[in-house]
Design an enzyme around this catalytic site. Sequence first.
Site, PDB file in Angstrom:
ATOM      1  N   ARG A 107       0.862  -1.176  -0.117  1.00  0.00           N
ATOM      2  CA  ARG A 107       0.019   0.141   0.052  1.00  0.00           C
ATOM      3  C   ARG A 107       0.807   1.106   0.033  1.00  0.00           C
ATOM      4  O   ARG A 107       0.322   2.249  -0.551  1.00  0.00           O
ATOM      5  CB  ARG A 107      -0.841   0.133   1.338  1.00  0.00           C
ATOM      6  CG  ARG A 107      -2.058   1.212   1.406  1.00  0.00           C
ATOM      7  CD  ARG A 107      -2.814   1.097   2.465  1.00  0.00           C
ATOM      8  NE  ARG A 107      -3.578   2.324   2.969  1.00  0.00           N
ATOM      9  CZ  ARG A 107      -4.660   2.708   2.317  1.00  0.00           C
ATOM     10  NH1 ARG A 107      -5.205   1.993   1.486  1.00  0.00           N
ATOM     11  NH2 ARG A 107      -5.176   3.889   3.011  1.00  0.00           N
ATOM     12  N   ILE A 131      -7.682   8.046  -1.507  1.00  0.00           N
ATOM     13  CA  ILE A 131      -7.532   6.545  -1.452  1.00  0.00           C
ATOM     14  C   ILE A 131      -8.266   6.144  -0.193  1.00  0.00           C
ATOM     15  O   ILE A 131      -8.195   6.424   0.985  1.00  0.00           O
ATOM     16  CB  ILE A 131      -5.989   5.855  -1.393  1.00  0.00           C
ATOM     17  CG1 ILE A 131      -6.035   4.475  -1.689  1.00  0.00           C
ATOM     18  CG2 ILE A 131      -5.247   6.462  -0.467  1.00  0.00           C
ATOM     19  CD1 ILE A 131      -4.521   4.045  -1.686  1.00  0.00           C
ATOM     20  N   SER A 132      -9.226   4.673  -0.554  1.00  0.00           N
ATOM     21  CA  SER A 132     -10.056   4.416   0.558  1.00  0.00           C
ATOM     22  C   SER A 132      -8.987   3.644   1.462  1.00  0.00           C
ATOM     23  O   SER A 132      -7.994   3.332   1.469  1.00  0.00           O
ATOM     24  CB  SER A 132     -11.016   3.290   0.045  1.00  0.00           C
ATOM     25  OG  SER A 132     -11.984   3.824  -0.677  1.00  0.00           O
ATOM     26  N   ALA A 133      -9.766   3.335   2.783  1.00  0.00           N
ATOM     27  CA  ALA A 133      -9.278   2.806   3.917  1.00  0.00           C
ATOM     28  C   ALA A 133      -8.814   1.313   3.590  1.00  0.00           C
ATOM     29  O   ALA A 133      -9.562   0.774   2.823  1.00  0.00           O
ATOM     30  CB  ALA A 133      -9.992   2.996   5.188  1.00  0.00           C
ATOM     31  N   HIS A 137     -10.918  -1.490   1.098  1.00  0.00           N
ATOM     32  CA  HIS A 137     -10.261  -2.467  -0.029  1.00  0.00           C
ATOM     33  C   HIS A 137     -10.551  -3.889   0.530  1.00  0.00           C
ATOM     34  O   HIS A 137     -10.901  -4.582  -0.548  1.00  0.00           O
ATOM     35  CB  HIS A 137      -8.929  -2.029  -0.153  1.00  0.00           C
ATOM     36  CG  HIS A 137      -8.527  -0.674  -0.890  1.00  0.00           C
ATOM     37  ND1 HIS A 137      -7.550   0.157  -0.316  1.00  0.00           N
ATOM     38  CD2 HIS A 137      -9.340   0.259  -1.643  1.00  0.00           C
ATOM     39  CE1 HIS A 137      -7.358   1.069  -1.066  1.00  0.00           C
ATOM     40  NE2 HIS A 137      -8.506   1.259  -1.855  1.00  0.00           N
TER      41      HIS A 137
END
Length: 297
Positions: A107, A131-133, A137
Amino acid sequence: MKMSSSLVAYSFRYFPPLKQQRSLAYFSVHRRLRRRRPPLRPPCTALVTASSSSCSPAFTGNSLFRRMERFWAGSSIDKNKGMVAHLKGYGVIQSDKVAEIMETVDRALFVPDGSPAYEDSPMQIGFNATISAPHMHATCLQLLEKNLQPGMHVLDVGSGTGYLTACFALMVGPQGHAIGVEHIPELVAMSVKNVEKSAAAPLLKDGSLALHVGDGREGWPEFAPYDAIHVGAAAPEIPKPLIDQLKPGGRLVIPVGNIFQELKVVDKNEDGSVIVRTETSVRYVPLTSREAQLRGY
């Protein structure tokens, strides 16, 4: 947009219940025998004060029911595998394949320099995008796993920095196709550089992974129909082109709503009809035009 302090509600309904300790003496001895992870709270709904420094964007891309970093973000999470281990420990990752993929795709290669890459929190990536947590994901990978088998086709709408597109590409392999669509050219250029540094680089080179500039609301017809479609921003309603480009037997995962959003799972039957169900409540940036996004929606 910055907001004043507010209350944010979330639930722990997905956390496994605590095992009842047999006695206080047992607990004390057991505690000395081995290092214990921070105790989980039983399923409940809690209210947490969000400061102005962790305003609306801090909850963007998060399930309101799976916030975990309050338990472990302050610990020594400094490696990608450690992040995955924590997600497994809290029951967010339940599949060995999803764990393997998230361990393989670092990441840190997909977040801005200097960001705390392994905290379970979304992050700003510029151009009013995030960007999502990690837990979101993981959730989406879990929901789509059966539709990400080798040789399948997957579309990632709002591909951002390219993280999930890289994960998808590794799951479908060189015989499949993983297509990312993002309407901000600078983000597409950034995502290509990110993928080139990652374990998915060979798939980008051979063309089975591709990242394009475009309006993801219209899908990407070239490689349709898709076995899996993921959307990384909230649409006011499910875009028809995405349903049209979904293969019979395929699955679409998309956040839907404005102020109140839900993660929808759309399954297409062999006769072309669809079944839509709600997975959880979420908070994402809106799926909109490039112009509206650049001016702050």
